[in-house]
Design a protein around this motif. Structure first.
Motif: not given
Length: 273
Positions: A94-96, A163-170, A174-179
């Motif tokens: 729901f968050a990401k 969300d910028q941190l999420y996109y940077a990890a991608k 980094a996978s969703d699981w790892k993030f």
């Protein structure tokens, strides 16, 4: 001067409130050391004339409390672990994550929080009866493996991470699981601890549901076991208070050590410095 007076009034009110909250616990412990006559004496006595330690021994022997204790530990542990895992997964979605009907589904699930728990007792019991798992650990655990309150709380914490941190990890591979497990979960440890603590306390103190889905001493939990001190001939209040004290004592100790996480987890969130 006005600030000093206002602070003094606030502190006095807090002290009065704290004493009011502690009074029932003091009465419970005090009564556990009284005789049967003292427990029912009018006007009541606050302290026993002579400590009746035998009440605690008799209370422990009055019912198979070792079995009740084991059942309470198993049920509380399993429901807490299950609820944390399901909450983490759902909160991340729901968050990401973006998927069709996300907002509608979240709104529907949010609306379920307004449904009284009593309305779910009969449907849950009928379902478990059809699965033939009444009077088992499954009946005590399965209905409480998910909580949208936990999902909502964690979702707020996860959403506060940019969300910028999420996109940077991608972009870094980094996978969703790892993030989720290396960034979001460590950042939300206060919220997760608060959810776990609240669930442990709720499960440990649960009375109605274990009473309904268990019918033998082998599967009953501690709160249900307190019925052993009530009979047609009356209630043995000193032994009941002794049993109630050692039932509630583990949760009191746990809360005293972890209560700061409840406030931090429910009200906090976001990136920690």
């Amino acid at each position: 001067m006005k600030k000093i007076i206002s602070k003094t009034i606030v502190y006095l009110l807090l002290v009065v409130g704290a004493l009011t909250m502690l009074l029932p616990f003091f009465w419970m412990v005090s009564t556990s050391f009284k005789t049967g006559f003292e427990a029912l004496q009018v006007p009541p006595t606050w302290l026993p004339k002579k400590l009746q330690v035998t009440n605690w021994i008799s209370a422990w022997k009055a019912a198979p409390f070792a079995t009740y204790l084991l059942n309470s530990v198993i049920v509380s542990f399993m429901t807490t672990i299950g609820q944390i895992i399901t909450a983490i997964m759902a909160a991340f979605a729901f968050a990401k994550m973006n998927f069709h009907g996300k907002k509608i589904l979240f709104t529907i699930l949010l609306a379920t929080m307004m449904v009284p728990g009593e309305m779910l007792i009969i449907p849950n019991f009928v379902t478990l009866s059809q699965l033939h798992i009444v009077n088992t650990y499954g009946a005590l655990i399965l209905p409480w493996l998910a909580s949208f309150f936990a999902v909502f709380t964690l979702r707020q914490s996860f959403a506060s991470v940019p969300d910028q941190l999420y996109y940077a990890a991608k972009l870094d591979g980094a996978s969703d699981w790892k993030f989720l497990w290396q960034i979001l979960v460590p950042n939300a440890k206060s919220s997760i601890t608060a959810i776990g603590l609240l669930q442990i306390i709720g499960s440990w103190n649960s009375f109605m549901w274990p009473l309904i889905v268990t019918n033998t001493d082998k599967m009953r939990t501690l709160p249900v076991g307190l019925q052993a001190f009530s009979s047609d001939s009356g209630v043995n209040y000193p032994e009941l208070m002794a049993a109630s004290t050692f039932v509630i004592l583990p949760m009191v100790i746990l809360y005293l050590f972890l209560n700061k996480y409840v406030v931090a987890g429910i009200s906090g969130g976001g990136i920690k410095g």
